[in-house]
Enzyme design. Structure first.
Site, short mmCIF file in Angstrom:
data_model
loop_
_atom_site.label_atom_id
_atom_site.label_comp_id
_atom_site.label_asym_id
_atom_site.label_seq_id
_atom_site.Cartn_x
_atom_site.Cartn_y
_atom_site.Cartn_z
N TRP A 175 -11.47 -127.04 -71.05
CA TRP A 175 -10.14 -126.62 -71.47
C TRP A 175 -9.11 -127.23 -70.51
O TRP A 175 -9.32 -127.23 -69.30
CB TRP A 175 -10.03 -125.08 -71.47
CG TRP A 175 -8.64 -124.64 -71.77
CD1 TRP A 175 -8.03 -124.62 -72.99
CD2 TRP A 175 -7.66 -124.24 -70.82
NE1 TRP A 175 -6.73 -124.22 -72.86
CE2 TRP A 175 -6.46 -123.97 -71.54
CE3 TRP A 175 -7.66 -124.08 -69.43
CZ2 TRP A 175 -5.29 -123.56 -70.92
CZ3 TRP A 175 -6.48 -123.66 -68.82
CH2 TRP A 175 -5.32 -123.40 -69.56
N ASP A 455 -4.57 -122.42 -85.09
CA ASP A 455 -5.19 -122.36 -83.77
C ASP A 455 -6.56 -121.67 -83.84
O ASP A 455 -6.92 -121.04 -84.85
CB ASP A 455 -4.26 -121.60 -82.82
CG ASP A 455 -4.34 -122.09 -81.38
OD1 ASP A 455 -5.39 -122.64 -81.01
OD2 ASP A 455 -3.38 -121.90 -80.63
N ASP A 525 -3.98 -128.39 -74.00
CA ASP A 525 -2.94 -127.47 -73.52
C ASP A 525 -2.34 -127.98 -72.22
O ASP A 525 -1.36 -127.43 -71.73
CB ASP A 525 -3.53 -126.08 -73.28
CG ASP A 525 -3.57 -125.25 -74.55
OD1 ASP A 525 -2.90 -125.63 -75.53
OD2 ASP A 525 -4.27 -124.23 -74.57
C1 GLA Z 1 -3.34 -121.82 -77.64
C2 GLA Z 1 -2.61 -123.10 -77.96
C3 GLA Z 1 -1.22 -123.07 -77.37
C4 GLA Z 1 -0.48 -121.86 -77.90
C5 GLA Z 1 -1.27 -120.58 -77.61
C6 GLA Z 1 -0.64 -119.39 -78.28
O1 GLA Z 1 -3.63 -121.74 -76.28
O2 GLA Z 1 -3.32 -124.22 -77.54
O3 GLA Z 1 -0.52 -124.25 -77.69
O4 GLA Z 1 -0.29 -121.99 -79.28
O5 GLA Z 1 -2.60 -120.68 -78.06
O6 GLA Z 1 -1.31 -118.22 -78.04
#
Ligand code: GLA
Length: 699
Positions: A175, A455, A525
């Site tokens: 991650w 998501d 992320d």
């Molecule tokens: C994940 C996504 C982020 C965001 C969060 C929201 O981590 O990758 O971009 O959308 O969820 O909870």
């Protein structure tokens, strides 16, 4: 050029793309064996016929040593099988015999049947001649009256030409650190790349490249490509036998897998893409990019340029409301942003990650007018509106879970592991699929939503389905993916104007299966541009720039990368902004506006052109370029970081230009295409870290 040729005298099939050929045939003993994969040859008679390798000893039988096109587990065969099954009388092997073929245009289907049981296997091939790729798949049909238990069913194999040594290129990660490029010579052993997590995973990604003797470079050398179009548990094995046969197998992971194939039913394995080039890793990647742009991405939006988006996540986290989002939208529109996406926090009792998932109803405390006022405001500013959802999940603290505690995967006597305080909904269930489809369909019907960020923020655990018959419970791994694909396909058909983005805590679900149903993906992320460069480099090995959403984030605090650097990094894909726009001062906003305008000018080349990795991310200088289809325009991005004392950037030699044409490289003068490719440009940076974007145009 005929894409599929059949040599009747030798029972040999040859699949031809623009530059390559793939051959397999029947040996005298009736075994279906791979015979050749490499450059296209002048005559049909050039391609070798199928022959079993000579027996070595009673321990190494001929079939076991030979590259069988679709090997079943039986006899004395010990390399990775493509199929393993148990019949109702407890016979646990499958013995496949050739039973005919049919070919039409770009497609070939070869039928195999078990020697004693009514089980049929169709090997399916589709030639993507323009991209030098071949799509393989297999479909198993139970033609009998008793169920058959499938224990392994892969999509197919790839056999690189026999050679002493091969090197494996793949990506590994985690991650916030996905797509890290890895290279290693193949050991005399089996290397397994896989996911057991229910999704594609951050840790590995389903593609491999193999180059002979480890000698290929970006611009030259023999490279084989394999990529699997699947978004659930997958497996790719790369095996080098003691007899120097390299065998790659790919498909649905057999770990914890079993499928009860009922009489009359069939199971189709996901497509496995294979390719070959003599032009190195860069060409291998461009083959995959072209394949996505021409054949894979959902047709409705395939040709359209992706818009510059704003996403509210990093600015507001769960703290979203009508007034604040309208203010953010004003600020976004003033910069030239075209798509405003509201992320998590807008629904149910969602104030943090402990509640609300599953309740896909607008939170009226935060949005007293539903979404309509915000969307009208966003549309009035000339932007499209997009929304974040995470449909496959539920928080125990939600109305949905209180109503349907049995809708999650679970083992009855184990507490469900709450990762990010949530459980995974059982998409094998029809009622769950129906609920999710209806919830999403209602949102899209009632609101003018043009973009969905879909998501998936945890992996599977306790993957039980207690309501199902015991012999069918392990089907959930495949049924979940089938459910996801089915829901998204139905939503797309009902709402053809909507674009879909796949996200799974960043790049946890990026693959060719997702890209058949989603228009773009969130690669990570991690939005720190310095970390992002290697992530994007690894990503580019298999996936095209157009689908790679990349945001500019971060503040102006000392130590952060220059704004231009962050923009340039994001502009090498599908540009987005994820910063709290009120953190920027006027000068930063002005700069952002200019860079967004510049991106709009160059994006046809970035999104639809050919990508060249000119300098990797290992040293202080990283460079990547994009060249338009007509080779009349190109853009070069160069990044300079952590240069040692006295270090100067090396010249960057371009690629893919028209040798004889004269180009103007903005700020660097005029040069022929050949000079740009042989002498190169030495980028000048204002500082370290620094970046430049150089536009190059034919004069
Ligand atoms: C994940 C996504 C982020 C965001 C969060 C929201 O981590 O990758 O971009 O959308 O969820 O909870």
């Amino acid at each position: 050029m005929e894409m599929i040729q059949f040599d009747q005298d030798r029972n040999l099939w040859v699949l031809q793309t623009e530059n390559t050929a793939y051959a397999f045939g029947l040996s005298a003993e009736g075994a279906l064996c791979h015979t050749y994969y490499g450059p296209r040859l002048p005559f049909l008679s050039d391609y070798p016929g199928a022959r079993l390798y000579p027996e070595q000893s009673s321990f190494d039988c001929r079939e076991g040593l030979s590259p069988e096109e679709y090997m079943s587990w039986c006899d004395s065969k010990y390399t990775e099988p493509c199929i393993k099954a148990t019949f109702s009388d407890h016979t646990r092997d499958v013995v496949l015999k050739y039973a005919g073929f049919s070919a039409e245009g770009d497609s070939l289907s070869v039928t195999l049947r078990d020697a004693a049981y009514p089980l049929r296997v169709e090997l399916r091939y589709r030639v993507a001649a323009d991209c030098d790729l071949i799509e393989k798949s297999a479909c198993v049909v139970n033609e009998g009256t008793e169920p058959v238990r499938l224990e392994q069913i892969l999509s197919g194999s790839l056999f690189p030409a026999r050679s002493d040594a091969y090197r494996l290129t793949s990506v590994s990660g985690k991650w916030a650190g996905e797509f890290q490029l890895r290279r290693a010579m193949l050991p005399d052993a089996k290397t397994v790349l896989e996911s057991r997590r229910g999704t594609t995973s951050h840790g590995a990604n389903p593609f491999v490249m193999l180059d002979e003797n480890g000698s290929a470079t970006e611009t030259g050398g023999r490279v084989y490509v394999g990529a699997l179009a699947y978004s659930g548990n997958w497996k790719i094995t790369v095996e080098k036998t003691s007899f120097r046969m390299v065998k790659v197998c790919a498909g649905v992971n057999d770990f914890d897998f079993a499928w009860l194939l009922e009489p009359g039913a069939s199971f189709t394995a996901p497509p496995f893409l294979i390719g070959y080039t003599e032009k190195g890793f860069g060409a291998a990647s461009r083959m995959l990019h072209a394949y996505q742009l021409n054949h894979v991405l959902p047709a409705g939006h395939r040709g359209e340029l992706r818009k510059v988006l704003y996403n509210s996540w990093e600015a507001r986290l769960f703290d979203v409301n009508e007034e604040e989002q309208c203010r953010l939208a004003d600020a976004a529109a003033s910069l030239g942003i075209e798509l405003f996406v509201m992320d998590d926090g807008w629904f149910g009792a969602r104030d943090n990650d402990r509640a609300g998932l599953g309740d896909w109803f607008v939170n009226r405390r935060k949005f007293p007018n539903g979404l309509s006022k915000l969307i009208r405001h966003v549309n009035g500013l000339g932007m499209d509106f997009g929304l974040w959802v995470e449909p496959e999940m539920v928080n125990p603290d939600s109305d949905l879970y209180r109503r349907h505690p049995g809708w999650v995967y679970r083992f009855e006597n184990r507490p469900g592991n709450l990762r990010r305080n949530q459980l995974v909904l059982n998409l094998a269930r029809e009622d769950v699929r129906a609920y999710l489809y209806e919830s999403m369909d209602r949102l899209l019907t009632e609101n003018n939503i043009q973009f969905i960020k879909w998501d998936m923020n945890r992996n599977f655990s306790e993957p039980g389905y207690p309501e199902e018959a015991p012999e069918k419970q392990r089907e959930i791994w495949v049924r979940h993916v089938e459910g996801l694909y089915g829901i998204v396909e139905r939503l797309r058909a009902a709402h053809p104007g909507v674009l879909f983005q796949s996200c799974s805590g960043g790049g946890g679900r990026v693959d060719l299966g997702v890209l058949r149903r989603f228009d773009q993906v969130w690669a990570s992320d991690n939005t720190n541009a310095s970390d992002r460069l290697p992530i994007q480099e690894g990503f580019s090995y298999a996936y095209c720039a157009k689908v790679m959403e990349s945001w500019v984030t971060g503040s102006s605090a000392p130590g952060t990368l220059p704004l231009e650097f962050r923009f340039h990094c994001a502009m090498t894909g599908n540009l987005g902004i994820g910063v709290d726009l009120f953190q920027w001062d006027d000068a930063q906003r002005e700069k952002a506006r200019a860079l967004i305008a510049e991106y709009k000018q160059i994006r046809p080349i970035v999104q639809h052109g050919r990508q060249y990795r000119l300098m990797g991310t290992q040293g202080p200088l990283t460079a990547v370029s994009y060249v338009g289809a007509e080779r009349d325009r190109a853009v070069l991005f160069a990044f300079w970081q952590h240069g040692r004392f006295g270090d100067r950037p090396l010249p960057v030699r371009l690629q893919g230009l028209d040798e004889t044409a004269l180009y103007e490289a903005e700020g660097y003068g005029r040069m022929s295409g050949k000079a740009l490719m042989c002498v190169g440009l030495t980028p000048e940076f204002a500082g370290d870290p620094g970046s430049v974007l150089i536009r190059i145009e034919k004069v």
